[in-house]
Scaffold this active site. Sequence first.
Site, PDB file in Angstrom:
ATOM      1  N   CYS A 102      -3.539  33.559  11.178  1.00 43.27           N
ATOM      2  CA  CYS A 102      -4.231  34.664  10.428  1.00 43.27           C
ATOM      3  C   CYS A 102      -5.268  35.140  11.162  1.00 43.27           C
ATOM      4  O   CYS A 102      -6.452  35.960  10.411  1.00 43.27           O
ATOM      5  CB  CYS A 102      -4.614  33.873   9.054  1.00 43.27           C
ATOM      6  N   PHE A 159      -0.619  21.402  10.458  1.00 43.65           N
ATOM      7  CA  PHE A 159      -1.887  22.179   9.351  1.00 43.65           C
ATOM      8  C   PHE A 159      -0.528  22.438   8.257  1.00 43.65           C
ATOM      9  O   PHE A 159      -0.499  23.685   7.869  1.00 43.65           O
ATOM     10  CB  PHE A 159      -2.261  23.330   9.971  1.00 43.65           C
ATOM     11  N   GLU A 165      -1.588  17.097   7.806  1.00 40.53           N
ATOM     12  CA  GLU A 165      -2.579  17.868   7.163  1.00 40.53           C
ATOM     13  C   GLU A 165      -3.874  17.278   7.164  1.00 40.53           C
ATOM     14  O   GLU A 165      -4.009  16.038   7.087  1.00 40.53           O
ATOM     15  CB  GLU A 165      -1.962  18.187   5.851  1.00 40.53           C
ATOM     16  N   ASN A 168       4.678  24.062   2.650  1.00 42.28           N
ATOM     17  CA  ASN A 168       5.208  25.438   2.681  1.00 42.28           C
ATOM     18  C   ASN A 168       6.275  25.587   3.707  1.00 42.28           C
ATOM     19  O   ASN A 168       7.524  26.156   3.327  1.00 42.28           O
ATOM     20  CB  ASN A 168       4.047  26.621   2.708  1.00 42.28           C
ATOM     21  N   GLN A 188      -0.021  30.616   0.365  1.00 46.81           N
ATOM     22  CA  GLN A 188      -0.034  31.989   0.844  1.00 46.81           C
ATOM     23  C   GLN A 188      -0.095  32.920  -0.083  1.00 46.81           C
ATOM     24  O   GLN A 188       0.577  32.834  -1.192  1.00 46.81           O
ATOM     25  CB  GLN A 188       1.375  32.177   1.764  1.00 46.81           C
ATOM     26  N   CYS A 236      -6.588  46.430 -11.081  1.00 45.15           N
ATOM     27  CA  CYS A 236      -6.526  46.110  -9.548  1.00 45.15           C
ATOM     28  C   CYS A 236      -4.961  46.211  -9.089  1.00 45.15           C
ATOM     29  O   CYS A 236      -4.262  45.001  -9.557  1.00 45.15           O
ATOM     30  CB  CYS A 236      -7.295  44.987  -9.222  1.00 45.15           C
ATOM     31  N   CYS A 294     -14.774  50.097  -4.992  1.00 47.19           N
ATOM     32  CA  CYS A 294     -14.382  48.709  -4.813  1.00 47.19           C
ATOM     33  C   CYS A 294     -14.180  48.220  -3.420  1.00 47.19           C
ATOM     34  O   CYS A 294     -13.526  49.041  -2.690  1.00 47.19           O
ATOM     35  CB  CYS A 294     -13.020  48.173  -5.682  1.00 47.19           C
TER      36      CYS A 294
END
Length: 445
Positions: free
Chosen positions: A403, A308, A329, A313, A279, A168, A86
């Site tokens: 990220c 953003f 946003e 969150n 997230q 998984c 995988c």
Amino acid sequence: MARKFRRRKSLPKEPVVIEVESLSHEGRGVGRIDGKTVFVSGALAGETVEMEYTYSRGKFDEGKVIKVLSASEDRVEPPCKHYGVCGGCSMQHMSVDAQIAHKQEILKEQFAHFAETEPEEWLPALQADLLGYRRKARLGVRYVTKKERTLIGFREKHSNFLADIDSCPVLVDKISNLLMPMSQLIDSMEGRQFIPQIEVASGDNKYAIIVRHLKPMSESDKAKWISFGQTNDLVIYLQPKGPDTVHRVWPDNAVDAQLSYTHPAFNVTLNQEPLDFAQVNASINQKMVPYAIELLDVQSDDKVLDLFCGLGNFTIPLATKAKHVVGIEGVEEMVERGKQNAELNQLDNVEFYRADLTADLSKESWNQQQYNKILIDPARSGALEVINNIVRFNAEKIVYVSCNPATLARDTGELVKSGYKLVKAGVMDMFPHTTHVESIALFER
């Protein structure tokens, strides 16, 4: 002029031995054979391995490990029985401590390369659940006629074929345990050959399945999915075409279908829809948000700008600490979700606006206000354009959640040029067992 095509050089068929010198950013071992660089999947720095070639290019070759002849002390037994086939994870053969060290080194290298700087203080890595953490995923689906059954999961390594898996361990347990039952359900469908994808999304205590179908679904097949949702306490959505065609078929009551998650540290709840960005790692998110707010040192008289902001969150927790918070946003649906979440939590000191943060913001009403602290959480492309817009606020502190370490480092260079110093930075293990690097940085005037 006729284009000349070169015949691709055939790959050596016999395995070769290679000494692995280092690790690439993608987590592959790096060595040399006859002076040519070779990237070896499944190899660790310092190892001697037997590998077979998988691809050859002009400047480098690629291969995969067949046998480990001399193992690194960082090598561990992968927790997933499907690892190696995988392609969902790429670093399960490496100890978690070594994974973190590798990600920290990547962040350090990117700061040095793009910003020619490093933080005054390196933060300890933020870690939480290592397995069962992934609450959102897009899973491939294919009914394989030769096997007379349906495969559901991620693609194989070095292939476009779906991996044949029955569980998984990085998915939340509820979804992992449903992979085979969903496979069997699709096997029984009249339209089993027309289901290419399933998306899963989890809140704190509800789980949603979105079934993509390429041809209209029969009433019989639809009834099977509704029954599956009833039996397994799932929210079931169907998607006949694009994202705007997603519609719920079970349960009927919207309240019973609502996904949500909490931030216990702030006593707030945020509602979300299954296609909303959230997230992926809930356990890290519950640590990350208070961590960011602590770095920002939010006080009761602060006015904070959250860029953003998504569905709120960070914005909603920030509003429990600051005097006033403004969230910006680019997606209108997320702005509306943010407003709903502010109302849900009875917060009247927070505003949400839609704006293209890559455009000229000079005429935006929220841009006429002053903010003494700023939080930025952009997509992988970073926040270069918006940084040029916000430095005029002269905010005392900026916290940047990233990220992509390359764009964080690039944007750090711009902030440094604008008079900020990089005070603290570190990685957060949002995606354990993968090469994805999530990081956080604090800037001060």
